[in-house]
Every structure is written in C-alpha cells, then in structure tokens.
Scaffold this motif. Structure first.
Motif, PDB file in Angstrom:
ATOM      1  N   ARG A   1      11.465   2.076  11.039  1.00  0.00           N
ATOM      2  CA  ARG A   1      11.152   1.538  12.380  1.00  0.00           C
ATOM      3  C   ARG A   1       9.795   2.005  12.888  1.00  0.00           C
ATOM      4  NH1 ARG A   1      15.735  -0.108  10.048  1.00  0.00           N
ATOM      5  NH2 ARG A   1      17.116  -1.238  11.445  1.00  0.00           N
TER       6      ARG A   1
ATOM      7  N   ILE B   1       7.242   2.415  10.528  1.00  0.00           N
ATOM      8  CA  ILE B   1       6.317   1.731   9.618  1.00  0.00           C
ATOM      9  C   ILE B   1       6.086   0.288  10.076  1.00  0.00           C
ATOM     10  CG2 ILE B   1       6.003   0.951   7.225  1.00  0.00           C
ATOM     11  CD1 ILE B   1       7.664   3.510   6.427  1.00  0.00           C
ATOM     12  N   ILE B   2       7.144  -0.309  10.641  1.00  0.00           N
ATOM     13  CA  ILE B   2       7.041  -1.688  11.126  1.00  0.00           C
ATOM     14  C   ILE B   2       6.049  -1.808  12.282  1.00  0.00           C
ATOM     15  CG2 ILE B   2       8.361  -3.461  12.371  1.00  0.00           C
ATOM     16  CD1 ILE B   2      10.781  -2.573  10.666  1.00  0.00           C
TER      17      ILE B   2
ATOM     18  N   ASP C   1      -7.644  -3.866   8.950  1.00  0.00           N
ATOM     19  CA  ASP C   1      -7.037  -2.574   8.600  1.00  0.00           C
ATOM     20  C   ASP C   1      -5.987  -2.180   9.602  1.00  0.00           C
ATOM     21  OD1 ASP C   1      -7.602  -1.238   6.226  1.00  0.00           O
ATOM     22  OD2 ASP C   1      -9.707  -1.041   6.833  1.00  0.00           O
TER      23      ASP C   1
ATOM     24  N   GLU D   1      -1.170  -2.191   3.397  1.00  0.00           N
ATOM     25  CA  GLU D   1      -1.949  -1.085   3.983  1.00  0.00           C
ATOM     26  C   GLU D   1      -2.876  -0.435   2.966  1.00  0.00           C
ATOM     27  OE1 GLU D   1       0.094   2.145   5.907  1.00  0.00           O
ATOM     28  OE2 GLU D   1       0.966   0.831   7.412  1.00  0.00           O
ATOM     29  N   ASP D   2      -2.413  -0.382   1.711  1.00  0.00           N
ATOM     30  CA  ASP D   2      -3.196   0.294   0.668  1.00  0.00           C
ATOM     31  C   ASP D   2      -4.272  -0.604   0.076  1.00  0.00           C
ATOM     32  OD1 ASP D   2      -1.899   2.688   0.884  1.00  0.00           O
ATOM     33  OD2 ASP D   2      -0.375   2.205  -0.622  1.00  0.00           O
TER      34      ASP D   2
ATOM     35  N   HIS E   1       0.625  -9.180  12.662  1.00  0.00           N
ATOM     36  CA  HIS E   1      -0.216  -8.023  12.344  1.00  0.00           C
ATOM     37  C   HIS E   1      -1.662  -8.438  12.060  1.00  0.00           C
ATOM     38  CE1 HIS E   1       3.479  -5.795  12.264  1.00  0.00           C
ATOM     39  NE2 HIS E   1       2.909  -4.700  11.837  1.00  0.00           N
TER      40      HIS E   1
ATOM     41  N   GLY F   1       2.536   2.975   7.572  1.00  0.00           N
ATOM     42  CA  GLY F   1       2.658   4.066   6.613  1.00  0.00           C
ATOM     43  C   GLY F   1       1.607   5.137   6.873  1.00  0.00           C
ATOM     44  N   LYS F   2       0.411   4.689   7.278  1.00  0.00           N
ATOM     45  CA  LYS F   2      -0.673   5.653   7.528  1.00  0.00           C
ATOM     46  C   LYS F   2      -0.323   6.579   8.680  1.00  0.00           C
ATOM     47  CE  LYS F   2      -4.395   2.852   5.682  1.00  0.00           C
ATOM     48  NZ  LYS F   2      -5.349   1.779   5.972  1.00  0.00           N
TER      49      LYS F   2
ATOM     50  N   PRO G   1       2.808  -1.929  14.288  1.00  0.00           N
ATOM     51  CA  PRO G   1       1.400  -2.024  13.898  1.00  0.00           C
ATOM     52  C   PRO G   1       0.631  -0.738  14.212  1.00  0.00           C
ATOM     53  CG  PRO G   1       2.064  -3.958  15.180  1.00  0.00           C
ATOM     54  CD  PRO G   1       3.213  -3.001  15.211  1.00  0.00           C
TER      55      PRO G   1
ATOM     56  N   PHE H   1       9.983  -6.308   4.819  1.00  0.00           N
ATOM     57  CA  PHE H   1       8.693  -6.239   5.513  1.00  0.00           C
ATOM     58  C   PHE H   1       8.068  -4.846   5.394  1.00  0.00           C
ATOM     59  CE2 PHE H   1       6.151  -5.530   9.431  1.00  0.00           C
ATOM     60  CZ  PHE H   1       5.082  -6.323   9.049  1.00  0.00           C
ATOM     61  N   VAL H   2       8.919  -3.823   5.467  1.00  0.00           N
ATOM     62  CA  VAL H   2       8.401  -2.446   5.367  1.00  0.00           C
ATOM     63  C   VAL H   2       7.641  -2.273   4.048  1.00  0.00           C
ATOM     64  CG1 VAL H   2       9.095  -0.026   5.102  1.00  0.00           C
ATOM     65  CG2 VAL H   2      10.145  -1.423   6.885  1.00  0.00           C
ATOM     66  N   LYS H   3       8.243  -2.700   2.958  1.00  0.00           N
ATOM     67  CA  LYS H   3       7.608  -2.574   1.632  1.00  0.00           C
ATOM     68  C   LYS H   3       6.328  -3.413   1.560  1.00  0.00           C
ATOM     69  CE  LYS H   3      10.335  -0.120  -1.252  1.00  0.00           C
ATOM     70  NZ  LYS H   3       9.875   0.943  -2.160  1.00  0.00           N
TER      71      LYS H   3
ATOM     72  N   LYS I   1      -5.197  -9.978   3.331  1.00  0.00           N
ATOM     73  CA  LYS I   1      -5.384  -8.912   4.322  1.00  0.00           C
ATOM     74  C   LYS I   1      -6.626  -9.220   5.147  1.00  0.00           C
ATOM     75  CE  LYS I   1      -5.800  -3.945   4.925  1.00  0.00           C
ATOM     76  NZ  LYS I   1      -5.356  -2.651   4.442  1.00  0.00           N
TER      77      LYS I   1
ATOM     78  N   ILE J   1      10.743   6.011   3.295  1.00  0.00           N
ATOM     79  CA  ILE J   1      10.495   4.614   3.689  1.00  0.00           C
ATOM     80  C   ILE J   1      11.681   4.094   4.514  1.00  0.00           C
ATOM     81  CG2 ILE J   1      10.273   2.255   2.790  1.00  0.00           C
ATOM     82  CD1 ILE J   1       8.582   3.499   0.491  1.00  0.00           C
TER      83      ILE J   1
ATOM     84  N   LYS K   1       4.459  -4.321   4.062  1.00  0.00           N
ATOM     85  CA  LYS K   1       3.442  -3.741   4.917  1.00  0.00           C
ATOM     86  C   LYS K   1       2.796  -2.528   4.263  1.00  0.00           C
ATOM     87  CE  LYS K   1       2.296  -2.034   9.347  1.00  0.00           C
ATOM     88  NZ  LYS K   1       2.673  -1.227  10.466  1.00  0.00           N
ATOM     89  N   LEU K   2       3.612  -1.681   3.645  1.00  0.00           N
ATOM     90  CA  LEU K   2       3.055  -0.509   2.965  1.00  0.00           C
ATOM     91  C   LEU K   2       2.109  -0.943   1.843  1.00  0.00           C
ATOM     92  CD1 LEU K   2       6.213   1.790   2.802  1.00  0.00           C
ATOM     93  CD2 LEU K   2       4.135   2.214   4.122  1.00  0.00           C
TER      94      LEU K   2
ATOM     95  N   PRO L   1      15.131  -4.689   7.347  1.00  0.00           N
ATOM     96  CA  PRO L   1      13.679  -4.815   7.521  1.00  0.00           C
ATOM     97  C   PRO L   1      12.868  -4.292   6.335  1.00  0.00           C
ATOM     98  CG  PRO L   1      14.384  -2.797   8.589  1.00  0.00           C
ATOM     99  CD  PRO L   1      15.619  -3.417   7.953  1.00  0.00           C
ATOM    100  N   TYR L   2      13.561  -3.866   5.246  1.00  0.00           N
ATOM    101  CA  TYR L   2      12.825  -3.191   4.169  1.00  0.00           C
ATOM    102  C   TYR L   2      11.921  -4.148   3.406  1.00  0.00           C
ATOM    103  CZ  TYR L   2      16.100   0.122   5.779  1.00  0.00           C
ATOM    104  OH  TYR L   2      16.809   0.925   6.628  1.00  0.00           O
TER     105      TYR L   2
END
Lengths: 81, 268
Positions: free
Chosen positions: B13, B15-16, A81, A29-30, A57, B22-23, B18, A21-23, A78, B8, A25-26, A18-19
């Motif tokens: 799990r 961070i995924i 928020d 977010e910014d 999302h 990360g926040k 909603p 998507f994780v990356k 985006k 990270i 998404k992070l 899942p990294y």
C-alpha cells in the motif's frame, strides 16, 4: 502498426491485485524515462486496472492486448521518474 | 537494497502511492529515527514508524511500566508492568515488523549524553512530558542541526510542530525559557484522555514519514493545535525569531545545560 520492442519484460501471471500493479510499478521505477516495459498477466481485472494506474502515474499506455484465452500483454512507456 | 517478496507484500500500500513507491520504501527502510520517550506519544509514534518500515528506531526511556500508564500507552501491556518501557517498546515494535531494528536506550537524557545519543540518527521525535526535557531536546537538535518532530499533550489538548534547524522556527522562538516550576501542570497532575496521545502521536509519525520521503509540507514555522472536546484543529504561525537565544542571529546559548526537573519527575 510498427511493433514496439520492450526494454524489459515481466511475467506476473498468477498474481492478483494489487500485486499485479505493485510488481509493474517496481519494474518501471528501475527503468529510464523513455524505456518500454512489457507486462504479461492473466488476472482479468488487472488488464483494466494496470493501464489506468500507469496513466494516473503519468506513463503512456502503448498497448493492451489479449493474446490468448488466459493472457494479456500490456506495453507501457515510462514518461517520468 | 532490493525489496524481497515479503517486503513487497508488506509495503504494497506504500508502493502503490506515487509519492512513495519502491524508492520511498527503501528510504524508509534505511532511515534512522530516535524517539525521546516510550510513553503516551512514543508508543503510537513508534508503532506507526515500525509498521511503515522505518529501519532503525532508537527509543530512549529510563522508566518502567506502571499500571496507570496503560490507559494510553498502547505499546505496553498488563503483563509487562514493571518492565522497562524501552524494552517493552522494542518487543512490541519488532513483533509488528521484523524489518525494524529497535535500539532500547535505558538512560535518562541529560546535557552530557543527548548529543551523543542523537548523533547517528536522521530525525529526533520528542514525546517527553516535561519542559526541562523539551528544551534540552530542542537545544540539542538546533546545535546539531537535526530535524525534530515535537509533540505535547495535556487533558484534552495536544500540539505538534516540526523544527528544521536553520530553515524554520525552534521551540525557543515561541517561548524563550521554560515556564516557572508549578505554572503548567503535568499529565500526572492534570490528567489526559486516553486516545489523545494516539491523535498527536499519529500526527508526529506522519510528519516523520513526510520528512523521510521528502514529500508534502512539514509543520515548519507552524504549531498545529488539536482540541479534542471541540474536535477542532488550528494551525498557528510561529515565525523564526531572529533574537532567539539558540537559533537566532546572535545566539547566547552555545552549549547545553540541564534545567532542574524540580517541578516534574522526568517521566514519559
């Protein structure tokens, strides 16, 4: 179609789910609402899962394109928020 | 604060989700939670909060580990019998997640030290097993305006509630005074089935995470009761009592006092 200029580009080649998507998404977010993120990746499954997750999302998928034998480019705006 | 690559991965799990992202993970890492007791409830609460990356965990417990604790107190171990529970909890939680700073507080709480102990923390978790402590922690949280996630277990039944001073009920809204000594048996007298604190402690940890993230509905003005034998949960309404002696409109309790622990050793 008019070419969209991304506000930020991330290269997540070599990463798997899942990294991927994780990356992504992070990164989003910014960013500010309305800004555009370009994601370069080479994990085939993520070319389908990232757009779907980004839509879940609440973001807008502007482009999903296979650009060569190995890589995809996904462009997301985006929306919240 | 930026999440590093290891974080990270560790929190992927979260961070995924909603609701976290990360926040939210950064909020968890900056949060400070203090737990009263590193026993049946404190072990699973601390374990899950540490795993989730709650950055600072205070653990108050003055007891040492006994063999009879290990049937339910999962942060400790056979080779640690005799060790302070607070030290054992620190060792276990920090081994699980080095992002977490565990502060072991080997003190018995009283009216004289509790306000000072909790003042630098965002949320208090009560996992004590006796009424004097429970009322002291409630009053201290109401007087200092700290959110309190309270849990209790006995035999096959447990309960959880979240006290948000100024917003909802407190423990005294339900029962103004502790029961008289001897009326309610302690775990030592009545027993407790091993996995029960895991269920209740897990619910407490979840309430804490929700409070930190500001997501969902806390168990405010509610008591959640779990009956293990019937495998049933029920939620009971507890309205805020305007005549409550500590959080009511005209409170009579304006400072802390200790209850005699005559009917129960202060044992977590």
């Amino acid at each position: 179609m008019e070419e969209i200029k991304p506000d930020k580009t991330i290269n997540i080649k070599g990463l798997v789910c899942p990294y991927t998507f994780v990356k992504s998404k992070l990164a989003i977010e910014d960013m500010e609402v309305g800004e555009v993120l370009e994601i370069v990746l080479d994990y085939p499954e993520a070319s389908r899962s990232i757009p779907k997750s980004m839509e879940d999302h609440g973001h807008k998928v502007l482009k999903v394109e296979k650009v060569n034998d190995t890589d995809w480019v996904i462009v997301i705006r985006k929306e919240r928020d | 604060m930026e999440l590093n690559d290891e974080q990270i991965h560790r929190y992927s799990r979260h961070i995924i989700l909603p609701e976290v992202g990360g926040k939210g993970q950064k909020r968890l890492l900056s949060a400070r939670v203090i737990m009263v007791g590193a026993g049946g409830l404190g072990c699973p609460v601390g374990y899950y909060l540490a795993a989730a990356g709650v950055g600072t965990l205070g653990v108050i417990d003055n007891d040492t580990i006994e063999l009879s604790n290990l049937q339910r107190q999962i942060a400790h171990s056979t080779e640690r019998v005799g060790m302070h529970k607070a030290d054992s909890a620190k060792k276990t939680f920090e081994a699980l997640n080095p992002d977490v700073n565990v502060i072991a507080i080997k003190e018995r709480i009283s009216k004289d030290n509790i306000l000072d102990l909790i003042k630098d923390y965002d949320i208090v978790v009560d996992g004590s097993d006796n009424f004097p402590t429970r009322y002291l922690v409630n009053d201290a949280c109401v007087l200092s305006g700290k959110p309190l996630v309270s849990g209790a277990i006995l035999r096959f039944e447990g309960q959880v509630t979240t006290i948000l001073p100024g917003e909802g009920h407190c423990y005294r809204c339900l029962f103004e005074e502790p029961p008289p000594p001897g009326l309610v048996p302690s775990c030592q007298e009545a027993g407790v089935l091993g996995a029960l604190p895991g269920v209740i402690g897990g619910l407490q940890a979840m309430e804490v995470l929700k409070l930190i993230l500001g997501k969902g509905e806390p168990l405010k003005n509610r008591l959640l009761i779990y009956d293990a034998l019937k495998a049933s949960f029920r939620k009971v309404k507890i309205p805020k009592n305007p005549k409550c002696p500590v959080c009511g409109d005209d409170p009579t309790i304006r400072e802390l006092h200790d209850y005699e622990a005559e009917y129960c050793q202060m044992r977590f």
